[in-house]
Design a protein around this motif. Structure first.
Motif, PDB file in Angstrom:
ATOM      1  N   PRO A 241       0.831  -1.200   0.000  1.00  0.00           N
ATOM      2  CA  PRO A 241       0.000   0.000   0.000  1.00  0.00           C
ATOM      3  C   PRO A 241       0.868   1.254   0.000  1.00  0.00           C
ATOM      4  CG  PRO A 241       0.027  -1.006   2.173  1.00  0.00           C
ATOM      5  CD  PRO A 241       0.760  -1.922   1.251  1.00  0.00           C
TER       6      PRO A 241
ATOM      7  N   ALA B  20      -1.289   5.348   3.332  1.00  0.00           N
ATOM      8  CA  ALA B  20      -2.588   4.682   3.349  1.00  0.00           C
ATOM      9  C   ALA B  20      -2.615   3.589   4.412  1.00  0.00           C
ATOM     10  CB  ALA B  20      -2.888   4.077   1.986  1.00  0.00           C
ATOM     11  N   ALA B  21      -3.731   3.508   5.129  1.00  0.00           N
ATOM     12  CA  ALA B  21      -3.911   2.464   6.139  1.00  0.00           C
ATOM     13  C   ALA B  21      -4.531   1.243   5.466  1.00  0.00           C
ATOM     14  CB  ALA B  21      -4.811   2.959   7.250  1.00  0.00           C
ATOM     15  N   PRO B  22      -4.093   0.050   5.796  1.00  0.00           N
ATOM     16  CA  PRO B  22      -4.681  -1.147   5.178  1.00  0.00           C
ATOM     17  C   PRO B  22      -6.102  -1.373   5.696  1.00  0.00           C
ATOM     18  CG  PRO B  22      -3.099  -1.751   6.867  1.00  0.00           C
ATOM     19  CD  PRO B  22      -3.019  -0.258   6.715  1.00  0.00           C
ATOM     20  N   GLU B  23      -6.915  -1.972   4.865  1.00  0.00           N
ATOM     21  CA  GLU B  23      -8.292  -2.278   5.243  1.00  0.00           C
ATOM     22  C   GLU B  23      -8.307  -3.446   6.222  1.00  0.00           C
ATOM     23  OE1 GLU B  23     -11.106  -0.651   4.364  1.00  0.00           O
ATOM     24  OE2 GLU B  23      -9.794   0.814   3.390  1.00  0.00           O
ATOM     25  N   ILE B  24      -9.029  -3.297   7.325  1.00  0.00           N
ATOM     26  CA  ILE B  24      -9.122  -4.335   8.341  1.00  0.00           C
ATOM     27  C   ILE B  24     -10.569  -4.784   8.425  1.00  0.00           C
ATOM     28  CG2 ILE B  24      -8.807  -4.875  10.783  1.00  0.00           C
ATOM     29  CD1 ILE B  24      -6.630  -2.786  10.882  1.00  0.00           C
ATOM     30  N   ASP B  25     -10.772  -6.086   8.489  1.00  0.00           N
ATOM     31  CA  ASP B  25     -12.105  -6.653   8.601  1.00  0.00           C
ATOM     32  C   ASP B  25     -12.765  -6.178   9.895  1.00  0.00           C
ATOM     33  OD1 ASP B  25     -14.279  -8.218   7.927  1.00  0.00           O
ATOM     34  OD2 ASP B  25     -13.449 -10.025   8.869  1.00  0.00           O
ATOM     35  N   ALA B  26     -14.083  -5.994   9.872  1.00  0.00           N
ATOM     36  CA  ALA B  26     -14.805  -5.473  11.035  1.00  0.00           C
ATOM     37  C   ALA B  26     -14.714  -6.427  12.219  1.00  0.00           C
ATOM     38  CB  ALA B  26     -16.269  -5.225  10.665  1.00  0.00           C
TER      39      ALA B  26
ATOM     40  N   LEU C  99     -11.280  -6.022  13.762  1.00  0.00           N
ATOM     41  CA  LEU C  99     -11.208  -4.750  14.467  1.00  0.00           C
ATOM     42  C   LEU C  99     -11.946  -4.821  15.802  1.00  0.00           C
ATOM     43  CD1 LEU C  99     -10.225  -1.848  14.326  1.00  0.00           C
ATOM     44  CD2 LEU C  99     -12.359  -1.238  13.196  1.00  0.00           C
TER      45      LEU C  99
END
Length: 81
Positions: free
Chosen positions: A53, A57-63, A66
């Motif tokens: 990335p 940018a912050a990586p997408e984390i699953d809810a 999180l």
């Protein structure tokens, strides 16, 4: 045998041993590099470059992940007081 002859024989034996170990290690490195080049030549799998990335940018984390992280932090802080 005199002590000086024993000392010289010991030094000679030491140098012979160190030399043989050095030669073995050099041959081992040469063989490993040779095998690596042979395997790389016949390797048919395509090389995949990992996508990185952007630096900001912050990586997408699953809810769910999180929520688990937040629960663990809350539990740790509650235990610490």
């Amino acid at each position: 045998m005199t002590p000086s002859e024993l000392l010289l024989e010991g030094v000679e034996l030491m140098l012979f041993g160190l030399g043989s170990v050095f030669i073995f290690l050099v041959l081992l490195i040469v063989c490993i590099r040779l095998m690596s080049s042979i395997v790389a030549r016949f390797d048919t799998t395509p090389s995949v470059q990992p996508s990185t990335p952007a630096p900001g940018a912050a990586p997408e984390i699953d809810a769910d992940i999180l929520a688990a992280i937040q629960a663990a932090i809350h539990q740790h802080r509650a235990r610490r007081g």
